[in-house]
Design a protein around this motif. Sequence first.
Motif, PDB file in Angstrom:
ATOM      1  N   MET A  87      -5.266   8.302   7.409  1.00  0.00           N
ATOM      2  CA  MET A  87      -6.046   7.729   6.300  1.00  0.00           C
ATOM      3  C   MET A  87      -6.312   6.240   6.512  1.00  0.00           C
ATOM      4  O   MET A  87      -7.421   5.766   6.252  1.00  0.00           O
ATOM      5  CB  MET A  87      -5.320   7.963   4.968  1.00  0.00           C
ATOM      6  CG  MET A  87      -5.393   9.427   4.527  1.00  0.00           C
ATOM      7  SD  MET A  87      -4.338   9.773   3.099  1.00  0.00           S
ATOM      8  CE  MET A  87      -5.260   8.961   1.787  1.00  0.00           C
ATOM      9  N   CYS A  88      -5.307   5.504   6.959  1.00  0.00           N
ATOM     10  CA  CYS A  88      -5.507   4.063   7.193  1.00  0.00           C
ATOM     11  C   CYS A  88      -6.497   3.838   8.329  1.00  0.00           C
ATOM     12  O   CYS A  88      -7.394   3.002   8.225  1.00  0.00           O
ATOM     13  CB  CYS A  88      -4.168   3.380   7.504  1.00  0.00           C
ATOM     14  SG  CYS A  88      -3.067   3.287   6.079  1.00  0.00           S
ATOM     15  N   HIS A 109       1.102  -9.575   0.402  1.00  0.00           N
ATOM     16  CA  HIS A 109       2.335  -8.789   0.379  1.00  0.00           C
ATOM     17  C   HIS A 109       2.374  -7.795  -0.793  1.00  0.00           C
ATOM     18  O   HIS A 109       2.658  -6.614  -0.599  1.00  0.00           O
ATOM     19  CB  HIS A 109       3.545  -9.724   0.326  1.00  0.00           C
ATOM     20  CG  HIS A 109       4.848  -9.018   0.281  1.00  0.00           C
ATOM     21  ND1 HIS A 109       5.391  -8.372   1.374  1.00  0.00           N
ATOM     22  CD2 HIS A 109       5.709  -8.799  -0.746  1.00  0.00           C
ATOM     23  CE1 HIS A 109       6.521  -7.815   1.032  1.00  0.00           C
ATOM     24  NE2 HIS A 109       6.749  -8.056  -0.238  1.00  0.00           N
ATOM     25  N   ASP A 110       2.057  -8.277  -1.994  1.00  0.00           N
ATOM     26  CA  ASP A 110       2.155  -7.404  -3.176  1.00  0.00           C
ATOM     27  C   ASP A 110       1.191  -6.220  -3.082  1.00  0.00           C
ATOM     28  O   ASP A 110       1.510  -5.117  -3.537  1.00  0.00           O
ATOM     29  CB  ASP A 110       1.858  -8.202  -4.451  1.00  0.00           C
ATOM     30  CG  ASP A 110       2.974  -9.190  -4.758  1.00  0.00           C
ATOM     31  OD1 ASP A 110       3.988  -9.190  -4.025  1.00  0.00           O
ATOM     32  OD2 ASP A 110       2.831  -9.969  -5.720  1.00  0.00           O
ATOM     33  N   ASP A 111       0.010  -6.463  -2.510  1.00  0.00           N
ATOM     34  CA  ASP A 111      -0.966  -5.373  -2.373  1.00  0.00           C
ATOM     35  C   ASP A 111      -0.488  -4.333  -1.364  1.00  0.00           C
ATOM     36  O   ASP A 111      -0.658  -3.125  -1.556  1.00  0.00           O
ATOM     37  CB  ASP A 111      -2.326  -5.925  -1.920  1.00  0.00           C
ATOM     38  CG  ASP A 111      -2.972  -6.795  -2.995  1.00  0.00           C
ATOM     39  OD1 ASP A 111      -2.503  -6.744  -4.142  1.00  0.00           O
ATOM     40  OD2 ASP A 111      -3.922  -7.524  -2.660  1.00  0.00           O
ATOM     41  N   GLU A 114       2.110  -2.314  -2.976  1.00  0.00           N
ATOM     42  CA  GLU A 114       1.507  -1.393  -3.940  1.00  0.00           C
ATOM     43  C   GLU A 114       0.907  -0.174  -3.238  1.00  0.00           C
ATOM     44  O   GLU A 114       1.049   0.961  -3.690  1.00  0.00           O
ATOM     45  CB  GLU A 114       0.422  -2.128  -4.736  1.00  0.00           C
ATOM     46  CG  GLU A 114      -0.111  -1.321  -5.909  1.00  0.00           C
ATOM     47  CD  GLU A 114      -1.334  -1.974  -6.529  1.00  0.00           C
ATOM     48  OE1 GLU A 114      -1.267  -3.186  -6.825  1.00  0.00           O
ATOM     49  OE2 GLU A 114      -2.343  -1.270  -6.694  1.00  0.00           O
ATOM     50  N   LEU A 115       0.246  -0.429  -2.108  1.00  0.00           N
ATOM     51  CA  LEU A 115      -0.347   0.682  -1.356  1.00  0.00           C
ATOM     52  C   LEU A 115       0.754   1.590  -0.789  1.00  0.00           C
ATOM     53  O   LEU A 115       0.627   2.814  -0.796  1.00  0.00           O
ATOM     54  CB  LEU A 115      -1.255   0.144  -0.240  1.00  0.00           C
ATOM     55  CG  LEU A 115      -1.956   1.157   0.660  1.00  0.00           C
ATOM     56  CD1 LEU A 115      -2.688   2.237  -0.144  1.00  0.00           C
ATOM     57  CD2 LEU A 115      -2.938   0.446   1.598  1.00  0.00           C
ATOM     58  N   LYS A 116       1.828   0.988  -0.336  1.00  0.00           N
ATOM     59  CA  LYS A 116       2.964   1.785   0.139  1.00  0.00           C
ATOM     60  C   LYS A 116       3.476   2.700  -0.983  1.00  0.00           C
ATOM     61  O   LYS A 116       3.695   3.895  -0.775  1.00  0.00           O
ATOM     62  CB  LYS A 116       4.087   0.857   0.616  1.00  0.00           C
ATOM     63  CG  LYS A 116       5.398   1.577   0.873  1.00  0.00           C
ATOM     64  CD  LYS A 116       6.555   0.628   1.154  1.00  0.00           C
ATOM     65  CE  LYS A 116       7.875   1.383   1.085  1.00  0.00           C
ATOM     66  NZ  LYS A 116       9.037   0.609   1.518  1.00  0.00           N
ATOM     67  N   ILE A 137      -4.873  -2.601   4.070  1.00  0.00           N
ATOM     68  CA  ILE A 137      -4.740  -1.281   4.689  1.00  0.00           C
ATOM     69  C   ILE A 137      -4.098  -1.400   6.073  1.00  0.00           C
ATOM     70  O   ILE A 137      -3.189  -0.647   6.417  1.00  0.00           O
ATOM     71  CB  ILE A 137      -6.124  -0.592   4.731  1.00  0.00           C
ATOM     72  CG1 ILE A 137      -6.544  -0.301   3.284  1.00  0.00           C
ATOM     73  CG2 ILE A 137      -6.083   0.686   5.555  1.00  0.00           C
ATOM     74  CD1 ILE A 137      -7.995  -0.024   3.096  1.00  0.00           C
ATOM     75  N   ALA A 138      -4.556  -2.397   6.831  1.00  0.00           N
ATOM     76  CA  ALA A 138      -3.936  -2.649   8.142  1.00  0.00           C
ATOM     77  C   ALA A 138      -2.461  -2.988   7.965  1.00  0.00           C
ATOM     78  O   ALA A 138      -1.604  -2.529   8.734  1.00  0.00           O
ATOM     79  CB  ALA A 138      -4.661  -3.784   8.858  1.00  0.00           C
ATOM     80  N   GLY A 139      -2.151  -3.767   6.934  1.00  0.00           N
ATOM     81  CA  GLY A 139      -0.765  -4.156   6.661  1.00  0.00           C
ATOM     82  C   GLY A 139       0.100  -2.957   6.298  1.00  0.00           C
ATOM     83  O   GLY A 139       1.258  -2.864   6.718  1.00  0.00           O
ATOM     84  N   ALA A 140      -0.463  -2.025   5.532  1.00  0.00           N
ATOM     85  CA  ALA A 140       0.298  -0.833   5.139  1.00  0.00           C
ATOM     86  C   ALA A 140       0.580   0.047   6.359  1.00  0.00           C
ATOM     87  O   ALA A 140       1.673   0.602   6.501  1.00  0.00           O
ATOM     88  CB  ALA A 140      -0.457  -0.040   4.069  1.00  0.00           C
TER      89      ALA A 140
END
Length: 262
Positions: A87-88, A109-111, A114-116, A137-140
């Motif tokens: 999905m990412c 970080h918070d976003d 939240e996605l996690k 999305i890349a971070g997740a």
Amino acid sequence: QYEKEHHYKSHTYRGLQWCEYCGNFMWGIIQQGVQCVDCGLNVHKQCAKLVPNDCQPALKHIHHVFGVDLTTLVKLHSTQRPLVVDMCIAEIEKRGMDSEGIYRIPGFHDDVIELKAAFDQLGTEVNMTAYEDVNTIAGALKLYLRELPVPLLPYRLYSRFINAAKISHENGKLDAIRMALSATPGAHFETIKYLIQHLGRVSERSNENQMSAHNLGIVFGPTLLRAPENDVNQRYNLNDTQFQQEAIASMIGYRQHLFGLG
Ligand SMILES: *[C@@H]1O[C@H](CO)[C@@H](O)[C@H](O)[C@H]1NC(C)=O
Ligand SMILES: *[C@@H]1O[C@H](CO)[C@@H](O)[C@H](O)[C@H]1NC(C)=O
Ligand SMILES: [Zn+2]
Ligand SMILES: [Zn+2]
């Protein structure tokens, strides 16, 4: 489908319990046997060694996506790869390929957290378009890979990849990397192949996004090729950074040679 070992914990049964391997009663008052935390199988401790690697995880035993063993997760959902990875990647291919510093720039970080949480609670129902910043999305995706209990390139193959990356002769290096990849368990191999092919497409647009194979190696090296934590030979971990990067950069640069087209 992929083989998966059971994940046993000693268990105390209340009431009568029979071993699901040998069919005999489990004697004793406490810790009469072991139970698989992923599928709930109950067997004698001695029988556990004889049970084949046929664990089929059940939803009622696993409540998350992040931090769950990769093979366990894909068997649970009967998918080829973890859905969070697919999905990412799909979302980044849709709207992140020209984004400068993609994968290098951290999301807020918070976003990312939240996605996690959304993946852990909703799975495939996550509304990806609700996350406007593609770096979230890349971070997740990076966080998911970092939180794998066994890294995408497993601990037991760590030194093989590092030693391969140290070979200066290009063909020798690629042969050694290919050999190490071929020893990677099925679900891990499918996922690394898919990820590297995606990163290859990212690098093909490095004139827009500034993320060459080398730069992606810097970002993903330590995540995909994490040093075993309780290695007695701790001192080499710091020295390895360069070779972690080199191994991943080579996989991206020579992806067609290593994984074929597709
Ligand atoms: C997903 O999020 C977008 C943006 O917030 C919103 O417009 C859209 O209606 C949402 N889709 C679903 C299925 O909830
Ligand atoms: C790590 O690097 C240091 C300094 O470059 C060097 O002295 C040491 O021998 C290296 N250790 C290993 C295990 O390569
Ligand atoms: Zn099991
Ligand atoms: Zn038994």
